[in-house]
Design an enzyme around this catalytic site. Structure first.
Site, PDB file in Angstrom:
ATOM      1  N   CYS A 121       0.852  -1.191   0.000  1.00 47.76           N
ATOM      2  CA  CYS A 121       0.000   0.000   0.000  1.00 47.76           C
ATOM      3  C   CYS A 121       0.880   1.231   0.000  1.00 47.76           C
ATOM      4  O   CYS A 121       1.687   1.417   0.903  1.00 47.76           O
ATOM      5  CB  CYS A 121      -0.909   0.018   1.211  1.00 47.76           C
ATOM      6  SG  CYS A 121      -1.807   1.577   1.319  1.00 47.76           S
ATOM      7  N   ASN A 178      -2.680  -5.662   0.179  1.00 51.06           N
ATOM      8  CA  ASN A 178      -3.891  -6.450  -0.045  1.00 51.06           C
ATOM      9  C   ASN A 178      -3.843  -7.805   0.662  1.00 51.06           C
ATOM     10  O   ASN A 178      -2.815  -8.473   0.685  1.00 51.06           O
ATOM     11  CB  ASN A 178      -4.038  -6.707  -1.544  1.00 51.06           C
ATOM     12  CG  ASN A 178      -4.327  -5.433  -2.304  1.00 51.06           C
ATOM     13  OD1 ASN A 178      -5.250  -4.705  -1.963  1.00 51.06           O
ATOM     14  ND2 ASN A 178      -3.536  -5.154  -3.336  1.00 51.06           N
TER      15      ASN A 178
END
Ligand code: MG
Length: 315
Positions: free
Chosen positions: A255, A264
Protein backbone atom coordinates in the site's frame (compact mmCIF):
# COMPACT_ATOMS: atom_id res chain seq x y z
CA UNK A 1 3.69 -34.90 3.24
CA UNK A 2 2.21 -31.51 2.51
CA UNK A 3 -0.91 -30.35 4.31
CA UNK A 4 -2.87 -30.57 1.06
CA UNK A 5 -1.75 -34.13 0.36
CA UNK A 6 -3.27 -35.30 3.63
CA UNK A 7 -6.53 -33.45 3.05
CA UNK A 8 -6.04 -30.31 5.12
CA UNK A 9 -7.50 -27.97 6.12
CA UNK A 10 -10.21 -30.08 7.74
CA UNK A 11 -13.59 -28.72 6.69
CA UNK A 12 -15.88 -27.72 9.55
CA UNK A 13 -18.57 -25.12 9.09
CA UNK A 14 -19.35 -22.40 11.60
CA UNK A 15 -22.65 -20.69 12.39
CA UNK A 16 -23.71 -17.40 10.88
CA UNK A 17 -21.71 -17.59 7.69
CA UNK A 18 -22.71 -17.73 4.01
CA UNK A 19 -22.46 -20.97 2.02
CA UNK A 20 -20.57 -19.27 -0.82
CA UNK A 21 -18.32 -16.25 -1.23
CA UNK A 22 -17.51 -14.41 -4.43
CA UNK A 23 -13.85 -13.46 -4.58
CA UNK A 24 -13.12 -10.26 -6.49
CA UNK A 25 -9.52 -10.80 -7.57
CA UNK A 26 -7.60 -7.51 -7.76
CA UNK A 27 -4.03 -8.75 -8.21
CA UNK A 28 -3.64 -7.79 -11.85
CA UNK A 29 -4.88 -4.24 -11.23
CA UNK A 30 -4.56 -3.14 -7.59
CA UNK A 31 -1.66 -5.55 -7.03
CA UNK A 32 0.48 -4.71 -10.04
CA UNK A 33 -0.40 -1.01 -9.84
CA UNK A 34 1.31 -0.90 -6.46
CA UNK A 35 4.36 -2.98 -7.36
CA UNK A 36 7.57 -1.16 -8.24
CA UNK A 37 8.32 -3.50 -11.13
CA UNK A 38 6.55 -2.86 -14.42
CA UNK A 39 5.45 -6.27 -15.69
CA UNK A 40 5.52 -6.97 -19.45
CA UNK A 41 2.09 -7.02 -21.10
CA UNK A 42 2.25 -10.69 -22.12
CA UNK A 43 3.03 -11.68 -18.52
CA UNK A 44 0.03 -9.70 -17.27
CA UNK A 45 -2.21 -11.42 -19.79
CA UNK A 46 -0.90 -14.84 -18.81
CA UNK A 47 -1.42 -13.92 -15.15
CA UNK A 48 -5.06 -12.93 -15.74
CA UNK A 49 -5.70 -16.08 -17.77
CA UNK A 50 -4.11 -18.28 -15.10
CA UNK A 51 -6.27 -16.62 -12.41
CA UNK A 52 -9.38 -17.41 -14.45
CA UNK A 53 -8.17 -21.00 -14.92
CA UNK A 54 -7.73 -21.29 -11.13
CA UNK A 55 -11.47 -20.64 -10.83
CA UNK A 56 -11.67 -16.96 -9.92
CA UNK A 57 -15.01 -15.65 -11.19
CA UNK A 58 -14.02 -11.96 -11.26
CA UNK A 59 -10.54 -10.93 -12.35
CA UNK A 60 -10.10 -7.18 -12.33
CA UNK A 61 -7.88 -6.68 -15.32
CA UNK A 62 -6.45 -3.17 -15.48
CA UNK A 63 -7.10 0.56 -15.15
CA UNK A 64 -7.75 3.15 -17.83
CA UNK A 65 -6.28 6.03 -15.89
CA UNK A 66 -3.77 8.25 -17.65
CA UNK A 67 -0.55 6.27 -18.21
CA UNK A 68 1.57 9.00 -16.63
CA UNK A 69 -0.38 8.53 -13.37
CA UNK A 70 0.05 4.76 -13.26
CA UNK A 71 2.86 3.69 -15.60
CA UNK A 72 2.52 0.08 -14.38
CA UNK A 73 -0.83 -0.13 -16.19
CA UNK A 74 -0.04 1.99 -19.25
CA UNK A 75 -0.80 -1.03 -21.46
CA UNK A 76 -4.48 -1.22 -20.43
CA UNK A 77 -5.76 -1.12 -24.01
CA UNK A 78 -3.47 -3.92 -25.16
CA UNK A 79 -4.31 -6.07 -22.14
CA UNK A 80 -8.05 -5.73 -22.72
CA UNK A 81 -7.97 -6.29 -26.46
CA UNK A 82 -5.54 -9.24 -26.34
CA UNK A 83 -6.90 -11.12 -23.34
CA UNK A 84 -8.74 -14.37 -24.16
CA UNK A 85 -11.94 -13.66 -22.22
CA UNK A 86 -14.20 -16.42 -20.94
CA UNK A 87 -17.97 -16.27 -20.82
CA UNK A 88 -18.23 -17.16 -17.15
CA UNK A 89 -15.56 -14.72 -15.92
CA UNK A 90 -15.92 -10.98 -15.37
CA UNK A 91 -12.98 -8.69 -16.18
CA UNK A 92 -13.73 -5.30 -14.59
CA UNK A 93 -11.55 -2.29 -15.35
CA UNK A 94 -11.11 0.94 -13.43
CA UNK A 95 -11.91 4.24 -15.10
CA UNK A 96 -11.31 7.72 -13.63
CA UNK A 97 -13.71 9.68 -15.83
CA UNK A 98 -15.69 9.64 -19.09
CA UNK A 99 -12.58 9.74 -21.24
CA UNK A 100 -11.22 6.66 -19.50
CA UNK A 101 -14.62 5.01 -19.83
CA UNK A 102 -14.71 5.67 -23.56
CA UNK A 103 -11.27 4.07 -23.99
CA UNK A 104 -12.31 1.09 -21.88
CA UNK A 105 -15.52 0.51 -23.84
CA UNK A 106 -13.64 0.82 -27.14
CA UNK A 107 -11.34 -1.96 -25.92
CA UNK A 108 -14.28 -4.24 -25.20
CA UNK A 109 -14.65 -3.73 -21.45
CA UNK A 110 -18.11 -4.75 -20.22
CA UNK A 111 -17.57 -4.29 -16.51
CA UNK A 112 -16.58 -0.93 -15.03
CA UNK A 113 -15.35 0.42 -11.69
CA UNK A 114 -14.91 3.98 -10.44
CA UNK A 115 -12.97 5.01 -7.35
CA UNK A 116 -14.25 7.53 -4.81
CA UNK A 117 -13.08 8.65 -1.39
CA UNK A 118 -14.85 8.55 1.96
CA UNK A 119 -12.66 11.41 3.22
CA UNK A 120 -12.04 15.00 2.24
CA UNK A 121 -8.24 14.86 2.24
CA UNK A 122 -7.95 11.74 0.14
CA UNK A 123 -10.53 13.05 -2.34
CA UNK A 124 -8.31 16.09 -2.82
CA UNK A 125 -5.06 14.15 -2.99
CA UNK A 126 -6.25 11.28 -5.17
CA UNK A 127 -8.97 12.93 -7.27
CA UNK A 128 -8.10 16.62 -7.13
CA UNK A 129 -11.70 17.26 -6.07
CA UNK A 130 -13.38 17.98 -2.78
CA UNK A 131 -15.41 15.22 -1.13
CA UNK A 132 -18.63 16.86 -2.37
CA UNK A 133 -17.30 17.64 -5.85
CA UNK A 134 -16.31 14.04 -6.58
CA UNK A 135 -19.94 12.93 -7.03
CA UNK A 136 -20.51 15.38 -9.87
CA UNK A 137 -17.35 14.07 -11.51
CA UNK A 138 -18.45 10.42 -11.35
CA UNK A 139 -22.10 10.88 -12.21
CA UNK A 140 -21.83 11.17 -16.03
CA UNK A 141 -19.28 8.34 -16.13
CA UNK A 142 -21.51 5.99 -14.15
CA UNK A 143 -24.59 6.98 -16.18
CA UNK A 144 -22.78 6.39 -19.48
CA UNK A 145 -21.41 3.01 -18.37
CA UNK A 146 -24.86 1.90 -17.22
CA UNK A 147 -26.35 3.09 -20.51
CA UNK A 148 -23.77 0.90 -22.26
CA UNK A 149 -25.06 -2.05 -20.24
CA UNK A 150 -22.09 -2.37 -17.91
CA UNK A 151 -22.39 -3.03 -14.19
CA UNK A 152 -20.47 -0.35 -12.27
CA UNK A 153 -18.64 -0.92 -9.04
CA UNK A 154 -17.96 2.05 -6.80
CA UNK A 155 -14.74 1.70 -4.87
CA UNK A 156 -14.66 3.73 -1.71
CA UNK A 157 -11.24 4.46 -0.20
CA UNK A 158 -10.36 5.24 3.43
CA UNK A 159 -13.51 3.68 4.91
CA UNK A 160 -11.84 2.77 8.20
CA UNK A 161 -9.23 5.45 8.71
CA UNK A 162 -7.31 8.06 6.79
CA UNK A 163 -3.57 8.75 7.18
CA UNK A 164 -4.17 12.52 7.34
CA UNK A 165 -7.55 12.74 9.08
CA UNK A 166 -7.40 9.72 11.38
CA UNK A 167 -10.75 8.17 12.30
CA UNK A 168 -13.57 8.17 9.76
CA UNK A 169 -17.11 8.06 11.14
CA UNK A 170 -19.11 5.02 9.95
CA UNK A 171 -21.99 7.39 9.08
CA UNK A 172 -19.67 9.27 6.76
CA UNK A 173 -18.83 6.03 4.96
CA UNK A 174 -22.51 5.18 4.68
CA UNK A 175 -23.21 8.64 3.27
CA UNK A 176 -20.54 8.15 0.61
CA UNK A 177 -21.80 4.65 -0.18
CA UNK A 178 -25.35 6.00 -0.60
CA UNK A 179 -24.04 8.65 -3.03
CA UNK A 180 -22.48 5.91 -5.16
CA UNK A 181 -25.60 3.77 -5.06
CA UNK A 182 -27.89 6.70 -5.85
CA UNK A 183 -25.89 7.70 -8.92
CA UNK A 184 -26.25 4.17 -10.31
CA UNK A 185 -23.38 2.07 -9.01
CA UNK A 186 -24.57 -1.52 -8.93
CA UNK A 187 -21.89 -2.69 -6.52
CA UNK A 188 -19.71 -1.16 -3.81
CA UNK A 189 -16.32 -1.96 -2.36
CA UNK A 190 -15.42 -0.70 1.11
CA UNK A 191 -11.68 -0.13 1.16
CA UNK A 192 -9.54 -0.25 4.28
CA UNK A 193 -6.85 1.56 2.36
CA UNK A 194 -4.34 1.75 5.23
CA UNK A 195 -5.34 -1.51 6.89
CA UNK A 196 -6.43 -0.06 10.25
CA UNK A 197 -9.85 -1.71 10.62
CA UNK A 198 -10.61 -4.12 13.42
CA UNK A 199 -13.55 -6.50 13.61
CA UNK A 200 -15.99 -4.42 15.67
CA UNK A 201 -15.32 -1.42 13.45
CA UNK A 202 -16.20 -3.51 10.40
CA UNK A 203 -19.54 -4.47 11.94
CA UNK A 204 -20.22 -0.84 12.77
CA UNK A 205 -19.58 0.34 9.19
CA UNK A 206 -21.77 -2.37 7.71
CA UNK A 207 -24.55 -1.56 10.19
CA UNK A 208 -24.30 2.10 9.11
CA UNK A 209 -24.74 1.03 5.47
CA UNK A 210 -27.73 -1.13 6.34
CA UNK A 211 -29.28 1.90 8.10
CA UNK A 212 -29.14 3.67 4.70
CA UNK A 213 -30.94 0.70 3.11
CA UNK A 214 -27.89 -0.31 1.13
CA UNK A 215 -28.29 -3.88 -0.10
CA UNK A 216 -25.55 -5.89 1.58
CA UNK A 217 -25.49 -8.36 -1.31
CA UNK A 218 -23.97 -5.56 -3.43
CA UNK A 219 -21.25 -4.72 -0.92
CA UNK A 220 -17.72 -6.05 -1.14
CA UNK A 221 -14.99 -5.59 1.45
CA UNK A 222 -11.42 -4.70 0.55
CA UNK A 223 -9.11 -5.24 3.49
CA UNK A 224 -5.40 -4.68 3.71
CA UNK A 225 -3.30 -6.83 5.99
CA UNK A 226 -1.03 -4.04 7.21
CA UNK A 227 -1.74 -4.81 10.87
CA UNK A 228 -2.53 -8.51 10.41
CA UNK A 229 -6.29 -7.97 10.72
CA UNK A 230 -7.55 -8.66 7.20
CA UNK A 231 -8.85 -12.20 7.77
CA UNK A 232 -10.43 -11.35 11.13
CA UNK A 233 -12.11 -8.36 9.48
CA UNK A 234 -13.29 -10.52 6.60
CA UNK A 235 -14.87 -13.02 8.97
CA UNK A 236 -16.63 -10.16 10.79
CA UNK A 237 -17.97 -8.88 7.46
CA UNK A 238 -19.20 -12.34 6.43
CA UNK A 239 -21.10 -12.61 9.70
CA UNK A 240 -22.83 -9.31 8.80
CA UNK A 241 -24.06 -10.74 5.50
CA UNK A 242 -21.28 -9.68 3.14
CA UNK A 243 -20.51 -12.28 0.46
CA UNK A 244 -18.05 -10.43 -1.80
CA UNK A 245 -14.40 -10.15 -0.77
CA UNK A 246 -11.58 -8.39 -2.63
CA UNK A 247 -8.22 -10.09 -2.52
CA UNK A 248 -4.97 -10.12 -4.45
CA UNK A 249 -3.30 -13.35 -5.59
CA UNK A 250 -0.16 -13.91 -3.56
CA UNK A 251 -0.84 -10.67 -1.68
CA UNK A 252 0.50 -8.61 -4.58
CA UNK A 253 0.68 -4.88 -4.08
CA UNK A 254 1.91 -3.06 -1.04
CA UNK A 255 0.00 0.00 0.00
CA UNK A 256 1.61 3.27 -1.07
CA UNK A 257 -0.09 5.15 1.79
CA UNK A 258 1.01 2.89 4.62
CA UNK A 259 4.61 2.49 5.69
CA UNK A 260 4.55 -1.26 5.27
CA UNK A 261 5.22 -3.86 2.65
CA UNK A 262 1.95 -5.61 3.36
CA UNK A 263 -1.09 -4.45 1.49
CA UNK A 264 -3.89 -6.45 -0.04
CA UNK A 265 -5.15 -9.57 1.68
CA UNK A 266 -3.76 -12.54 -0.24
CA UNK A 267 -6.37 -14.56 -2.12
CA UNK A 268 -4.73 -17.78 -0.95
CA UNK A 269 -5.01 -16.77 2.72
CA UNK A 270 -8.73 -16.15 2.23
CA UNK A 271 -9.33 -19.36 0.28
CA UNK A 272 -7.56 -21.43 2.95
CA UNK A 273 -9.89 -20.00 5.61
CA UNK A 274 -13.02 -20.42 3.47
CA UNK A 275 -12.04 -23.97 2.47
CA UNK A 276 -11.71 -24.81 6.16
CA UNK A 277 -15.15 -23.33 6.83
CA UNK A 278 -16.70 -25.26 3.93
CA UNK A 279 -17.61 -21.99 2.17
CA UNK A 280 -17.44 -22.48 -1.57
CA UNK A 281 -15.47 -20.11 -3.81
CA UNK A 282 -14.87 -22.22 -6.91
CA UNK A 283 -11.14 -21.56 -6.55
CA UNK A 284 -8.50 -24.29 -6.87
CA UNK A 285 -6.09 -23.26 -4.11
CA UNK A 286 -3.13 -25.25 -5.43
CA UNK A 287 -3.45 -23.85 -8.95
CA UNK A 288 -3.74 -20.37 -7.51
CA UNK A 289 -0.69 -20.73 -5.25
CA UNK A 290 1.34 -22.05 -8.20
CA UNK A 291 0.29 -18.97 -10.19
CA UNK A 292 1.39 -16.68 -7.38
CA UNK A 293 4.78 -18.37 -7.11
CA UNK A 294 5.20 -17.94 -10.86
CA UNK A 295 4.22 -14.25 -10.59
CA UNK A 296 6.57 -13.71 -7.66
CA UNK A 297 9.38 -15.05 -9.87
CA UNK A 298 8.46 -12.50 -12.54
CA UNK A 299 8.66 -9.74 -9.92
CA UNK A 300 11.87 -11.09 -8.44
CA UNK A 301 10.62 -11.21 -4.89
CA UNK A 302 8.74 -13.75 -2.76
CA UNK A 303 5.01 -13.66 -2.17
CA UNK A 304 4.11 -12.16 1.22
CA UNK A 305 1.23 -14.67 1.52
CA UNK A 306 1.74 -17.12 4.37
CA UNK A 307 -0.48 -19.69 2.69
CA UNK A 308 1.54 -19.47 -0.53
CA UNK A 309 4.74 -20.01 1.45
CA UNK A 310 3.31 -22.84 3.54
CA UNK A 311 1.84 -24.68 0.57
CA UNK A 312 4.69 -24.28 -1.87
CA UNK A 313 7.77 -23.99 0.33
CA UNK A 314 8.55 -20.74 -1.47
CA UNK A 315 10.35 -18.15 0.59
MG1 MG B 1 -6.01 -2.73 -2.25
Amino acid sequence: MSAREVGLPMTISAAGLPSAVTIWEVGARDGLQNEKTVVPTEIKIEFIERLATAGLPIVEATSFVRPEWVPQLADAAEVMTTLAKRDNVRYPVLVPNERGLDRALECGATDIAVFASATETFAQKNLNRSYDEQWAMFEPTVAKARAAGAPVRGYLSMCFGDPWEGAVAPERVADAAAHLRDMGCTELSLGDTIGVATAGHVESVIRALLAKDIDVSTVGVHFHDTYGQALANTLAALRCGVTIVDTSAGGLGGCPYAKSATGNLATEDLVWMLDGLGISTGVDLDALAATSVWMADQLGRPSPSRVVRALTGAN
